[in-house]
Design a protein around this motif. Structure first.
Motif, PDB file in Angstrom:
ATOM      1  N   ARG A  40       0.833  -1.205   0.000  1.00 51.69           N
ATOM      2  CA  ARG A  40       0.000   0.000   0.000  1.00 51.69           C
ATOM      3  C   ARG A  40       0.870   1.259   0.000  1.00 51.69           C
ATOM      4  O   ARG A  40       0.623   2.207  -0.744  1.00 51.69           O
ATOM      5  CB  ARG A  40      -0.906  -0.029   1.231  1.00 51.69           C
ATOM      6  N   TYR A  41       1.897   1.250   0.825  1.00 49.52           N
ATOM      7  CA  TYR A  41       2.804   2.392   0.929  1.00 49.52           C
ATOM      8  C   TYR A  41       3.517   2.661  -0.391  1.00 49.52           C
ATOM      9  O   TYR A  41       3.555   3.798  -0.873  1.00 49.52           O
ATOM     10  CB  TYR A  41       3.826   2.124   2.038  1.00 49.52           C
ATOM     11  N   LEU A  42       4.087   1.639  -0.994  1.00 50.67           N
ATOM     12  CA  LEU A  42       4.860   1.827  -2.222  1.00 50.67           C
ATOM     13  C   LEU A  42       3.990   2.273  -3.388  1.00 50.67           C
ATOM     14  O   LEU A  42       4.408   3.118  -4.189  1.00 50.67           O
ATOM     15  CB  LEU A  42       5.616   0.549  -2.578  1.00 50.67           C
ATOM     16  N   VAL A  43       2.786   1.725  -3.483  1.00 50.75           N
ATOM     17  CA  VAL A  43       1.883   2.121  -4.565  1.00 50.75           C
ATOM     18  C   VAL A  43       1.563   3.611  -4.465  1.00 50.75           C
ATOM     19  O   VAL A  43       1.605   4.340  -5.464  1.00 50.75           O
ATOM     20  CB  VAL A  43       0.592   1.274  -4.521  1.00 50.75           C
ATOM     21  N   GLN A  44       1.249   4.077  -3.259  1.00 52.05           N
ATOM     22  CA  GLN A  44       0.916   5.483  -3.081  1.00 52.05           C
ATOM     23  C   GLN A  44       2.166   6.364  -3.213  1.00 52.05           C
ATOM     24  O   GLN A  44       2.124   7.440  -3.823  1.00 52.05           O
ATOM     25  CB  GLN A  44       0.271   5.700  -1.711  1.00 52.05           C
ATOM     26  N   ASP A  45       3.267   5.901  -2.691  1.00 52.10           N
ATOM     27  CA  ASP A  45       4.489   6.703  -2.705  1.00 52.10           C
ATOM     28  C   ASP A  45       5.038   6.864  -4.122  1.00 52.10           C
ATOM     29  O   ASP A  45       5.657   7.888  -4.428  1.00 52.10           O
ATOM     30  CB  ASP A  45       5.548   6.059  -1.801  1.00 52.10           C
ATOM     31  N   HIS A 107      -5.025   7.724  -1.993  1.00 52.94           N
ATOM     32  CA  HIS A 107      -5.484   8.046  -0.642  1.00 52.94           C
ATOM     33  C   HIS A 107      -5.540   9.567  -0.508  1.00 52.94           C
ATOM     34  O   HIS A 107      -4.718  10.271  -1.100  1.00 52.94           O
ATOM     35  CB  HIS A 107      -4.517   7.452   0.384  1.00 52.94           C
ATOM     36  N   PRO A 108      -6.480  10.105   0.267  1.00 50.71           N
ATOM     37  CA  PRO A 108      -6.557  11.558   0.426  1.00 50.71           C
ATOM     38  C   PRO A 108      -5.253  12.208   0.891  1.00 50.71           C
ATOM     39  O   PRO A 108      -4.935  13.325   0.460  1.00 50.71           O
ATOM     40  CB  PRO A 108      -7.664  11.740   1.468  1.00 50.71           C
ATOM     41  N   VAL A 109      -4.491  11.522   1.739  1.00 49.82           N
ATOM     42  CA  VAL A 109      -3.214  12.097   2.187  1.00 49.82           C
ATOM     43  C   VAL A 109      -2.232  12.169   1.023  1.00 49.82           C
ATOM     44  O   VAL A 109      -1.486  13.144   0.877  1.00 49.82           O
ATOM     45  CB  VAL A 109      -2.608  11.298   3.349  1.00 49.82           C
ATOM     46  N   ALA A 110      -2.221  11.144   0.179  1.00 50.60           N
ATOM     47  CA  ALA A 110      -1.354  11.171  -0.997  1.00 50.60           C
ATOM     48  C   ALA A 110      -1.753  12.312  -1.925  1.00 50.60           C
ATOM     49  O   ALA A 110      -0.890  12.994  -2.493  1.00 50.60           O
ATOM     50  CB  ALA A 110      -1.420   9.836  -1.735  1.00 50.60           C
ATOM     51  N   ARG A 111      -3.048  12.535  -2.065  1.00 44.94           N
ATOM     52  CA  ARG A 111      -3.509  13.657  -2.888  1.00 44.94           C
ATOM     53  C   ARG A 111      -3.012  14.990  -2.327  1.00 44.94           C
ATOM     54  O   ARG A 111      -2.596  15.886  -3.073  1.00 44.94           O
ATOM     55  CB  ARG A 111      -5.036  13.664  -2.967  1.00 44.94           C
ATOM     56  N   SER A 112      -3.064  15.117  -1.008  1.00 49.91           N
ATOM     57  CA  SER A 112      -2.596  16.352  -0.373  1.00 49.91           C
ATOM     58  C   SER A 112      -1.101  16.534  -0.580  1.00 49.91           C
ATOM     59  O   SER A 112      -0.628  17.651  -0.827  1.00 49.91           O
ATOM     60  CB  SER A 112      -2.920  16.324   1.123  1.00 49.91           C
ATOM     61  N   VAL A 203       5.936  18.362   6.984  1.00 49.22           N
ATOM     62  CA  VAL A 203       6.157  17.532   8.173  1.00 49.22           C
ATOM     63  C   VAL A 203       4.838  16.910   8.616  1.00 49.22           C
ATOM     64  O   VAL A 203       4.770  15.713   8.943  1.00 49.22           O
ATOM     65  CB  VAL A 203       6.789  18.351   9.310  1.00 49.22           C
ATOM     66  N   GLU A 204       3.776  17.704   8.632  1.00 49.38           N
ATOM     67  CA  GLU A 204       2.454  17.185   8.992  1.00 49.38           C
ATOM     68  C   GLU A 204       2.026  16.058   8.051  1.00 49.38           C
ATOM     69  O   GLU A 204       1.479  15.034   8.495  1.00 49.38           O
ATOM     70  CB  GLU A 204       1.424  18.309   8.951  1.00 49.38           C
ATOM     71  N   LEU A 205       2.281  16.246   6.765  1.00 57.67           N
ATOM     72  CA  LEU A 205       1.885  15.239   5.788  1.00 57.67           C
ATOM     73  C   LEU A 205       2.702  13.962   5.918  1.00 57.67           C
ATOM     74  O   LEU A 205       2.175  12.861   5.682  1.00 57.67           O
ATOM     75  CB  LEU A 205       2.001  15.801   4.373  1.00 57.67           C
ATOM     76  N   GLU A 206       3.973  14.077   6.271  1.00 59.45           N
ATOM     77  CA  GLU A 206       4.782  12.868   6.477  1.00 59.45           C
ATOM     78  C   GLU A 206       4.186  12.011   7.580  1.00 59.45           C
ATOM     79  O   GLU A 206       4.077  10.782   7.447  1.00 59.45           O
ATOM     80  CB  GLU A 206       6.232  13.239   6.812  1.00 59.45           C
ATOM     81  N   VAL A 207       3.808  12.632   8.695  1.00 56.76           N
ATOM     82  CA  VAL A 207       3.201  11.887   9.791  1.00 56.76           C
ATOM     83  C   VAL A 207       1.875  11.270   9.339  1.00 56.76           C
ATOM     84  O   VAL A 207       1.614  10.083   9.571  1.00 56.76           O
ATOM     85  CB  VAL A 207       2.976  12.794  11.015  1.00 56.76           C
ATOM     86  N   ALA A 208       1.053  12.071   8.695  1.00 59.10           N
ATOM     87  CA  ALA A 208      -0.258  11.591   8.252  1.00 59.10           C
ATOM     88  C   ALA A 208      -0.129  10.452   7.247  1.00 59.10           C
ATOM     89  O   ALA A 208      -0.927   9.494   7.268  1.00 59.10           O
ATOM     90  CB  ALA A 208      -1.049  12.741   7.649  1.00 59.10           C
ATOM     91  N   PHE A 210       2.453   8.227   6.902  1.00 53.45           N
ATOM     92  CA  PHE A 210       2.863   7.010   7.600  1.00 53.45           C
ATOM     93  C   PHE A 210       1.685   6.412   8.364  1.00 53.45           C
ATOM     94  O   PHE A 210       1.467   5.193   8.341  1.00 53.45           O
ATOM     95  CB  PHE A 210       4.018   7.288   8.564  1.00 53.45           C
ATOM     96  N   ASP A 211       0.916   7.256   9.054  1.00 51.83           N
ATOM     97  CA  ASP A 211      -0.251   6.771   9.793  1.00 51.83           C
ATOM     98  C   ASP A 211      -1.239   6.072   8.859  1.00 51.83           C
ATOM     99  O   ASP A 211      -1.714   4.969   9.145  1.00 51.83           O
ATOM    100  CB  ASP A 211      -0.964   7.940  10.484  1.00 51.83           C
ATOM    101  N   ALA A 212      -1.552   6.723   7.760  1.00 51.78           N
ATOM    102  CA  ALA A 212      -2.560   6.184   6.840  1.00 51.78           C
ATOM    103  C   ALA A 212      -2.115   4.865   6.210  1.00 51.78           C
ATOM    104  O   ALA A 212      -2.902   3.921   6.086  1.00 51.78           O
ATOM    105  CB  ALA A 212      -2.862   7.224   5.755  1.00 51.78           C
ATOM    106  N   MET A 213      -0.857   4.796   5.782  1.00 58.38           N
ATOM    107  CA  MET A 213      -0.370   3.597   5.127  1.00 58.38           C
ATOM    108  C   MET A 213      -0.223   2.442   6.133  1.00 58.38           C
ATOM    109  O   MET A 213      -0.488   1.279   5.803  1.00 58.38           O
ATOM    110  CB  MET A 213       0.972   3.863   4.448  1.00 58.38           C
ATOM    111  N   TYR A 214       0.153   2.775   7.341  1.00 52.03           N
ATOM    112  CA  TYR A 214       0.358   1.727   8.371  1.00 52.03           C
ATOM    113  C   TYR A 214      -0.966   1.152   8.841  1.00 52.03           C
ATOM    114  O   TYR A 214      -1.092  -0.066   9.024  1.00 52.03           O
ATOM    115  CB  TYR A 214       1.122   2.335   9.535  1.00 52.03           C
ATOM    116  N   ARG A 215      -1.957   2.001   9.021  1.00 50.94           N
ATOM    117  CA  ARG A 215      -3.231   1.563   9.576  1.00 50.94           C
ATOM    118  C   ARG A 215      -4.181   1.010   8.524  1.00 50.94           C
ATOM    119  O   ARG A 215      -5.078   0.233   8.822  1.00 50.94           O
ATOM    120  CB  ARG A 215      -3.905   2.718  10.310  1.00 50.94           C
ATOM    121  N   GLY A 216      -4.014   1.459   7.261  1.00 55.18           N
ATOM    122  CA  GLY A 216      -4.861   0.975   6.185  1.00 55.18           C
ATOM    123  C   GLY A 216      -6.217   1.622   6.159  1.00 55.18           C
ATOM    124  O   GLY A 216      -6.562   2.471   6.943  1.00 55.18           O
TER     125      GLY A 216
END
Length: 216
Positions: A40-45, A107-112, A203-208, A210-216
């Protein structure tokens, strides 16, 4: 005297620590990160990397010195060669289908993330581009160095750490810091405010992220 770049980092210290010590990065280093999370992380990243490359290209165009242009050109070369190859090999290993490699549901965070970089590249000054790029790369250097001694057995974990914990990447981040510190005395108060806002957003987006990709 604390440098401008270091002041920006310290102003975001709590968020910075959350990103640099996130369970995602710890489990990556331990080699225990679930395949579903890594996939999930790699696809979005990978979509993030595409826009990051474009933003860095704008930085090359807007850099006021040849040293700045060379710094970002070297980064572009790494993104489009070794890092891109890593993604493609990892997609194969993790069984990522073709559609998710090229046009996944974002994911919305990736869009941001993508919007923040696209705006900085097209609309921002050189200093704003640096302030958008620096925290993203500096945080990755930070967590990469923390995990560097673990050497997880699978390449999808180990090589992602290696890409962000090596002398060349460390020198690149230091170069970004120096570029921003050199520009700082020439920035107006309004310019510094815009730069600080872009830095904090990333910085805020980096945290968000990681949270989103880790939790799914």
């Amino acid at each position: 005297m604390t440098s401008f770049a270091e002041t920006l980092r310290r102003d975001n210290a709590a968020l910075w620590e959350r990103a640099s010590s996130h369970p995602f990065t710890v489990e990556l280093g331990d080699g225990t990160l679930a395949d579903a999370v890594m996939r999930r992380y790699l696809v979005q990243d990978y979509q993030f990397i595409f826009t990051l490359t474009s933003m860095a290209g704008y930085g090359v165009a807007k850099a006021p010195t040849m040293a700045g242009k060379a710094l970002l050109s070297g980064f572009l070369a790494a993104l489009t060669s070794a890092e891109n190859t890593y993604f493609l090999r990892s997609f194969d290993d993790l069984g990522v289908p073709a559609a998710d490699r090229t046009a996944p549901d974002l994911h919305p965070v990736a869009r941001s993330f993508i919007q923040a970089m696209a705006d900085a590249g097209a609309q921002g000054s050189y200093a704003e581009i640096l302030a958008t790029l620096l925290p993203a790369e500096w945080i990755y250097l930070d967590w990469g160095l923390r995990q560097a001694g673990k050497a997880p057995p699978r390449f999808v974990h180990r090589e992602w750490i290696d890409l962000h914990a090596n002398p060349a990447f460390r020198a690149f981040v230091q170069g970004l810091r120096q570029e921003l510190d050199t520009l700082a005395p020439t920035l107006s108060a309004a310019d510094q405010t815009r730069v600080a806002a872009r830095f904090r957003t990333m910085v805020e987006l980096e945290v968000a992220f990681f949270d989103a990709m880790y939790r799914g």
